[in-house]
Design a protein around this motif. Sequence first.
Motif, PDB file in Angstrom:
ATOM      1  N   UNK A 172      -3.547 -60.014  21.843  1.00 24.96           N
ATOM      2  CA  UNK A 172      -2.919 -58.762  22.263  1.00 24.96           C
ATOM      3  C   UNK A 172      -1.609 -59.065  22.963  1.00 24.96           C
ATOM      4  N   UNK A 173      -0.574 -58.328  22.581  1.00 25.05           N
ATOM      5  CA  UNK A 173       0.736 -58.549  23.160  1.00 25.05           C
ATOM      6  C   UNK A 173       1.496 -57.227  23.215  1.00 25.05           C
ATOM      7  N   UNK A 174       1.637 -56.672  24.410  1.00 25.81           N
ATOM      8  CA  UNK A 174       2.450 -55.472  24.627  1.00 25.81           C
ATOM      9  C   UNK A 174       2.039 -54.313  23.730  1.00 25.81           C
ATOM     10  N   UNK A 175       0.772 -54.022  23.698  1.00 21.91           N
ATOM     11  CA  UNK A 175       0.299 -52.872  22.948  1.00 21.91           C
ATOM     12  C   UNK A 175       0.062 -53.104  21.480  1.00 21.91           C
ATOM     13  N   UNK A 176       0.313 -54.324  21.021  1.00 26.91           N
ATOM     14  CA  UNK A 176       0.085 -54.674  19.617  1.00 26.91           C
ATOM     15  C   UNK A 176      -0.950 -55.787  19.554  1.00 26.91           C
ATOM     16  N   UNK A 177      -1.906 -55.650  18.662  1.00 33.52           N
ATOM     17  CA  UNK A 177      -2.918 -56.695  18.446  1.00 33.52           C
ATOM     18  C   UNK A 177      -2.687 -57.312  17.076  1.00 33.52           C
ATOM     19  N   UNK A 178      -2.699 -58.632  17.011  1.00 28.79           N
ATOM     20  CA  UNK A 178      -2.581 -59.326  15.725  1.00 28.79           C
ATOM     21  C   UNK A 178      -3.909 -60.000  15.399  1.00 28.79           C
ATOM     22  N   UNK A 179      -4.265 -59.957  14.134  1.00 30.02           N
ATOM     23  CA  UNK A 179      -5.519 -60.559  13.668  1.00 30.02           C
ATOM     24  C   UNK A 179      -5.186 -61.493  12.510  1.00 30.02           C
ATOM     25  N   UNK A 180      -4.818 -62.744  12.814  1.00 29.22           N
ATOM     26  CA  UNK A 180      -4.407 -63.651  11.743  1.00 29.22           C
ATOM     27  C   UNK A 180      -5.560 -64.295  10.991  1.00 29.22           C
ATOM     28  N   UNK A 181      -6.738 -64.352  11.602  1.00 25.59           N
ATOM     29  CA  UNK A 181      -7.853 -65.054  10.974  1.00 25.59           C
ATOM     30  C   UNK A 181      -9.099 -64.191  10.980  1.00 25.59           C
ATOM     31  N   UNK A 182      -9.692 -64.000   9.815  1.00 26.01           N
ATOM     32  CA  UNK A 182     -10.975 -63.313   9.685  1.00 26.01           C
ATOM     33  C   UNK A 182     -11.793 -64.063   8.643  1.00 26.01           C
ATOM     34  N   UNK A 183     -13.030 -64.364   8.960  1.00 29.71           N
ATOM     35  CA  UNK A 183     -13.875 -65.110   8.018  1.00 29.71           C
ATOM     36  C   UNK A 183     -15.254 -64.491   7.941  1.00 29.71           C
TER      37      UNK A 183
END
Length: 270
Positions: A172-183
């Motif tokens: 989470x960074x400044x109101x944005x969430x990144x999801x680079x890995x899902x398995x």
Amino acid sequence: MKRKRASAMASSSSSTVKPSRCPEEESVRCWESETASSNGTRPQIQSRSRKGSKTRNINDVLKDERSKISGINRILGTPIPVNNNLTWRLLKSHMRIESYYGTKLHSALNAIHECFEPSKDPYTNRDIAEDIVFDLESDSELNLRGFYTVVLERRDDDDGHEEMIGAATVRVNKGVAEVPLVATRPQFRRLGMCRILMNELENRLMEFGIERLVLPSAQSALNTWTSSSIGFSMMSEAEISELSAHHEFLDFKDTVMCHKILLKHPIVSL
């Protein structure tokens, strides 16, 4: 916009890692054998880091960030029932981590490795996935710090054993969430497990005031991620540039950046 790429570890036949598909939604990193390369190897990844400039008052940024992170940290380790005998849980590695949760993080990493050709950071020669899951310090130029790990497990009613179904990493960074890995582990694909994991993640992110979810989608996954049932949309170059000006995030070679607006009117206080 500055990009930094991570080449892959030695694999059976190629040197990059590409995402594959989830059971019902082809994913960023919901890996499945169907998007493995034609020579039969597992999917592979190349990553790079996009670095943003600091344009907001640092005190405002820190206050907002602390509020969101504080809310997220309140549910760390808490088992959240999501469907019958399925449990969703948010974890984060730290120096005082209990062995119980450490075991779950190792299981999450194993799930990622089941779906992934091992991938090494070109700057440190270390396992990228391991550095992300365990939030390990390194001298890498890639920013792999600050990730949480989400796990979905199935509980056996007879002996209480919890079996790992799938895992995702989120930052989470400044109101944005990144999801680079899902398995999703092979035996649980095409059962809707990735959808369950991601739906609960979105619900929790909205609860804590996160406005947008960003992910890099494989080309083969685009139609599914951008379908009405999933709700993501492809990001234009202008949108990517705007995001990169304020955030740092990972993306991957041969993927398309997608996002989903979670809150049109962000929560001010939690």
